[in-house]
Design a protein around this motif. Structure first.
Motif, short mmCIF file in Angstrom:
data_model
loop_
_atom_site.label_atom_id
_atom_site.label_comp_id
_atom_site.label_asym_id
_atom_site.label_seq_id
_atom_site.Cartn_x
_atom_site.Cartn_y
_atom_site.Cartn_z
N VAL A 1 0.84 -1.22 0.00
CA VAL A 1 0.00 0.00 0.00
C VAL A 1 0.85 1.23 0.00
N LEU A 2 1.87 1.21 0.83
CA LEU A 2 2.75 2.38 0.94
C LEU A 2 3.47 2.60 -0.38
N CYS A 3 3.94 1.55 -0.91
CA CYS A 3 4.58 1.70 -2.24
C CYS A 3 3.60 2.30 -3.22
N GLY A 4 2.50 1.85 -3.16
CA GLY A 4 1.51 2.37 -4.07
C GLY A 4 1.21 3.84 -3.81
N ALA A 5 1.15 4.12 -2.53
CA ALA A 5 0.89 5.51 -2.16
C ALA A 5 2.00 6.40 -2.67
N THR A 6 3.18 5.92 -2.52
CA THR A 6 4.34 6.68 -2.93
C THR A 6 4.25 7.03 -4.41
N HIS A 7 3.96 5.99 -5.15
CA HIS A 7 3.88 6.24 -6.59
C HIS A 7 2.71 7.15 -6.94
N LEU A 8 1.73 7.02 -6.15
CA LEU A 8 0.56 7.86 -6.40
C LEU A 8 0.87 9.31 -6.16
N ILE A 9 1.53 9.57 -5.09
CA ILE A 9 1.91 10.92 -4.73
C ILE A 9 2.89 11.43 -5.75
N ASN A 10 3.65 10.53 -6.27
CA ASN A 10 4.63 10.94 -7.26
C ASN A 10 3.95 11.57 -8.46
N LEU A 11 2.77 11.23 -8.65
CA LEU A 11 2.05 11.78 -9.78
C LEU A 11 1.96 13.29 -9.71
N TRP A 12 1.77 13.78 -8.48
CA TRP A 12 1.68 15.23 -8.31
C TRP A 12 3.01 15.93 -8.45
N THR A 13 4.05 15.26 -8.31
CA THR A 13 5.37 15.94 -8.33
C THR A 13 5.85 16.19 -9.74
N PHE A 14 5.15 15.73 -10.65
CA PHE A 14 5.61 16.01 -12.02
C PHE A 14 5.37 17.45 -12.43
N ALA A 15 4.36 18.00 -11.92
CA ALA A 15 4.07 19.40 -12.19
C ALA A 15 4.53 20.23 -10.99
N ILE A 16 4.37 21.42 -11.13
CA ILE A 16 4.74 22.25 -9.99
C ILE A 16 3.79 21.94 -8.85
N HIS A 17 4.38 21.73 -7.74
CA HIS A 17 3.50 21.31 -6.64
C HIS A 17 3.84 22.05 -5.38
N SER A 18 2.95 22.06 -4.46
CA SER A 18 3.16 22.82 -3.21
C SER A 18 4.04 22.04 -2.27
N ARG A 19 4.45 22.73 -1.34
CA ARG A 19 5.36 22.16 -0.34
C ARG A 19 4.67 21.03 0.43
N THR A 20 3.34 21.11 0.63
CA THR A 20 2.60 20.12 1.38
C THR A 20 2.74 18.78 0.70
N VAL A 21 2.52 18.88 -0.56
CA VAL A 21 2.64 17.63 -1.31
C VAL A 21 4.03 17.04 -1.17
N ALA A 22 5.02 17.93 -1.15
CA ALA A 22 6.38 17.43 -0.99
C ALA A 22 6.58 16.77 0.36
N TYR A 23 5.99 17.41 1.28
CA TYR A 23 6.11 16.81 2.62
C TYR A 23 5.47 15.45 2.69
N VAL A 24 4.21 15.36 2.14
CA VAL A 24 3.50 14.10 2.16
C VAL A 24 4.30 13.05 1.43
N MET A 25 4.82 13.46 0.32
CA MET A 25 5.63 12.56 -0.48
C MET A 25 6.80 12.05 0.35
N THR A 26 7.42 12.86 1.01
CA THR A 26 8.60 12.47 1.79
C THR A 26 8.23 11.49 2.89
N ILE A 27 7.14 11.84 3.54
CA ILE A 27 6.72 10.97 4.64
C ILE A 27 6.40 9.59 4.11
N ALA A 28 5.66 9.63 2.99
CA ALA A 28 5.27 8.35 2.40
C ALA A 28 6.48 7.50 2.05
N LYS A 29 7.42 8.14 1.47
CA LYS A 29 8.60 7.40 1.08
C LYS A 29 9.32 6.82 2.26
#
Lengths: 164, 712
Positions: free
Chosen positions: B63-91
């Motif tokens: 699930v976490l792996c999946g979440a990670t990749h999912l969040i990764n989807l948002w990082t392709f475009a310009i994204h907010s810091r929140t998303v970056a944080y979530v992404m980091t936590i997930a990873k």
């Protein structure tokens, strides 16, 4: 023959007895001599109320018959050739008649006569014929006597005794 | 530049590569989310899954792996810091879980692998066990065995008859019966243990592996059909035993126990009964087959016998007819000859011819009779007859032959011998004639003596054979006739054969020993039918021979039953005294005779008509006339012909007048002629009143019966 009935004038009994005794003696002598045999007695027995003259009738018949036969025989014997068969037939008849009436002697003569006829013995036949003729005459005579006696008895009121 | 909290991607926004990465990340996420779903679904489905917590772990990791990749989807475009944080936590989380899972799997996977191995191992083991079990079973079966040894027909050997499995063991294998072990078993009625090595136990060739188990043997008595009495229990008196052998399985530690032995004994008894039943059944089936065969054979024999009897009867019938035709000619012509004019010698000759031919006709009849005698359908003709006359007749017949041989014949009739008797005259005469004929035949010189007397009871008891004890009674007596000759005699040994049909006696060979040999056999049968016995005694060859027979005859009751009222012997009891009204017709050509007869009849009360010739008679005769008296002495008139004519006239009616002949002759010829033409009576001249009376009364009593008797 004079007729006679049962009833007549009543002569005394001893006359009847005497007549009867004479009759019986005469008849016995006839038997004794062989002129008559038992057959005659039988004929006498046949005489009864219904047939009172039976014996006489038969005797008469016999004499008529025998005369005829004797004449026939004599004629046959005189012819030539002699017909022995005819003579034999006549003798046979005579034999029958004589035996029927009880004329024993005549019957015996007939027997002899027949044997002569069979052997065609002419002389024998002639002799026999003569004897037969004689014998018949004798018989006729005696029987007439007898019948007269019977009449006398009946006329005397008795009955004719029968020989047993 | 404005200070936005935006994070710039590291890479330059290369459009195509970015797109691919975007997509891949998307799909990875999708896959990573669906795997745990699948896992959960299938685990829920299965009942047992021991490693649940591993599953959870793995699920989390995915699930976490999946979440990670999912969040990764948002990082392709310009994204907010929140998303970056979530992404980091997930990873971070994902890294952690992954490392734990990796570490865990190191322990789990070998376990999982080992389960599979165990399963395989178990499978193998099970297969092996199955094989082993099969082997053991076969072992068991080969080991356990039951066999039945039956004694052979000779009784010297025991043959292996039945085993549990037929295909393996050769049936027909035999052992001698007098082995000690077998004797031991046979002498006891109990089941006994025997050595497995004994021949009866060694059924198959030993294979090395098998150590045979314990063996028990028991005797089985063979009961025979004869042992089964109706009400008794079968006796064990038989000496024949079969042997039943029971073997325990090899390699088995089992032992025979006592109760098992008892069971075996019981079974043995049952087997005995079963065997006996089988034997009885076999026996009865064999007997039934035999009976059927016999039946067929008997049927065939019976049909053959019937055919033979039919053929014989046909033959006899044909032969009889063939023989009778010429006989008939002889008899008819001789009788016609008798009526012609004959000299006395000629007449005598013709009479002898007639008598002989009558005798021959009787013999022909008797050949037929013999076959009927044997069939049992023969019957005697019983009538009253003149016994003395029979003897005289025989004497007359045999005299010519005897005088030729110069033999003296004497006839001795006892004074108490009745004149009339009731029996079969013809057959009695035949018997006497046969016996006397034999005596004459076999005598060359000397004499024959015939004695006849009434057998008394006490004399009868002494007569041979002792079992024949006839008892005379009031209405019958026993006639004993003895014929003694001085001829060639018979060997006593041959005497029994004499009465056998067709048995020719060689020792009696004489010149005249022709003949079929039937004579004595027929005589014996007739004599037996007449309730008597016949036997022959002889002292030997050359010593003559005595033939004796006893027959039973009846005593006639009334003298009125005599055949022919020729001469009335005194008055009988019923004499009609009065013939009044009786219409009589008299024929006599002699006038005097006619008158005399007429007078006689008139005296008796008859109504008499007289005629003097045959023609007149035929004209005058009518149904009203009860009696016709014909004088038959008259030559030229054929009175016999007249009689025949009257018979013809009245053949249909029963009102034929009685015909009486009056004759002067006394010879028998006349009498016989009268009988022949059917006269009812004959009167001999001179005719007395009593004679006429008696004759008439007898005639009127017996009526037409006389004519039927007279017609013989």
């Amino acid at each position: 023959m004079p007729r006679f009935h049962g009833q007549s004038n009543h002569a005394p009994v001893d006359i009847v007895n005497q007549l009867q005794k004479q009759y019986v003696d005469y008849l016995s002598s006839l038997f004794h001599e062989g002129v008559l045999d038992d057959q005659f007695t039988q004929l006498q027995k046949l005489q009864d109320e219904s047939n009172p003259d039976f014996t006489v009738e038969v005797a008469t018949l016999f004499f008529v018959d025998s005369d005829k036969l004797i004449n026939n025989m004599a004629a046959a014997l005189e012819r030539s050739p002699v017909d022995f068969k005819q003579v034999d037939a006549d003798v046979h008849q005579l034999k029958g008649s004589s035996s029927s009436i009880g004329a024993m002697r005549v019957k015996n003569l007939c027997i002899t006569f027949r044997s002569f006829c069979e052997t065609q013995n002419y002389e024998g036949c002639l002799i026999c014929l003569q004897q037969v003729k004689n014998e018949c005459a004798v018989l006729k005579d005696k029987l007439q006597n007898l019948f007269r006696m019977e009449q006398q008895i009946v006329g005397a009121g008795g009955s004719v005794p029968l020989m047993d | 530049m404005e200070s936005c909290n935006c994070v710039e991607p590291q890479w330059p926004a290369d459009e195509l590569l970015m797109k691919y990465q975007y997509l891949s990340d998307f799909f990875i996420a999708l896959a990573y989310f669906s795997i745990p779903l699948e896992l959960i679904y299938f685990v829920k489905k299965s009942a047992v899954f021991p490693y649940r917590w591993v599953l959870v772990q793995f699920g989390a990791f995915i699930v976490l792996c999946g979440a990670t990749h999912l969040i990764n989807l948002w990082t392709f475009a310009i994204h907010s810091r929140t998303v970056a944080y979530v992404m980091t936590i997930a990873k971070v989380l994902t890294a952690a879980v992954s490392c734990i899972t990796a570490l865990m799997l190191v322990h789990i996977i070998p376990d999982l692998l080992s389960v599979k191995t165990r399963e395989l191992f178990l499978k193998n083991k099970a297969a092996e066990l199955d094989r082993e079990m099969g082997l053991i079973r076969t072992q068991e079966e080969t080991g356990r065995h039951c066999a039945l040894w039956m004694p052979t027909r000779s009784g010297l050997e025991l043959q292996l008859s039945y085993t549990l499995r037929q295909q393996q063991n050769p049936v027909g294998y035999t052992v001698p019966i007098h082995l000690p072990v077998i004797n031991r078993v046979f002498s006891s009625n109990r089941a006994l243990k025997i050595s497995p090595n004994s021949p009866v136990a060694r059924i198959r060739p030993l294979a090395g592996k098998y150590i045979p188990g314990e063996v028990v043997a028991v005797r089985v008595p063979l009961l025979h059909l004869s042992n089964f009495q109706i009400n008794d229990w079968p006796e064990l008196s038989t000496k024949r035993y079969a042997l039943m052998v029971l073997m325990l399985p090899s390699d088995s530690a089992r032992q025979w126990h006592v109760h098992e032995l008892e069971l075996v004994e019981v079974v043995a008894d049952q087997v005995a009964v079963a065997l006996s039943h089988a034997a009885i059944l076999e026996e009865s089936m064999r007997a039934r087959d035999l009976l059927m065969e016999q039946n067929v054979a008997l049927d065939l024999a019976r049909r053959e016998a019937e055919t033979a009897i039919r053929a014989r009867n046909d033959f006899l019938a044909v032969m009889n007819h063939e023989m009778r035709t010429p006989m008939h000619a002889i008899i008819a012509l001789s009788s016609l000859l008798q009526e012609t004019e004959l000299t006395p010698e000629q007449r005598l000759m013709v009479e002898t011819i007639m008598k002989s031919s009558n005798l021959l006709a009787t013999l022909i009849n008797d050949v037929l009779d013999l076959s009927r005698l044997e069939d049992g359908s023969f019957q005697l003709n019983i009538a009253t007859f003149n016994l003395h006359a029979v003897f005289r007749e025989v004497l007359n017949l045999i005299k010519p032959v005897a005088s030729v041989k110069k033999l003296l014949i004497t006839l001795n009739l006892a004074p108490d011998l009745p004149e009339y008797a009731v029996g079969d005259e013809k057959r009695l005469m035949q018997v006497i004639l046969n016996v006397v004929g034999n005596a004459v035949k076999f005598s060359k010189e000397g004499g024959i003596s015939i004695t006849a007397f009434v057998a008394k009871a006490e004399y009868l008891r002494e007569a041979r054979p002792p079992e024949f004890i006839p008892v005379p009674s009031d209405n019958h007596f026993y006639l004993r006739v003895q014929v003694r000759d001085s001829g060639s005699g018979i060997n006593p040994q041959d005497i029994p054969k004499l009465f056998t049909k067709f048995a020719h006696n060689q020792s009696l060979a004489t010149r005249n020993s022709g003949g079929s040999g039937l004579g004595l056999a027929i005589c014996k049968r007739f004599v037996t039918l007449m309730d008597g016995h016949i036997w022959i005694e002889s002292e030997g060859i050359g010593k003559g021979c005595t033939a004796t027979f006893i027959v039973g005859l009846g005593i006639p009751e009334k003298l009125n039953e005599s055949k022919f009222p020729v001469l009335p012997r005194g008055s009988s009891n019923h004499v009609l005294a009065n013939f009044s009204g009786l219409k009589v017709l008299v024929m006599d050509d002699n006038g005097v005779g006619r008158a005399a007869t007429k007078g006689l009849l008139l005296h008796l009360g008859c109504d008499v008509t007289t005629v003097s010739s045959g023609d007149e008679l035929l004209h005058a005769v009518s149904q009203e006339h009860k009696v016709v008296l014909m004088d038959i002495c008259t030559p030229g008139i054929d009175s016999y012909e007249v009689a025949v004519q009257i018979h013809r006239l009245y053949s249909q009616h029963h009102e034929r007048p009685l015909l009486v002949a009056i004759t002067g002759s006394t010879d028998k010829v006349t009498k016989e002629n009268c009988m022949r033409v059917g006269m009812d009576g004959v009167i001999q001249k001179p005719v007395s009143l009593d004679k006429m009376r008696n004759v008439l009364s007898e005639l009127l009593e017996c009526g037409h019966q006389m004519s039927s008797l007279a017609r013989v």
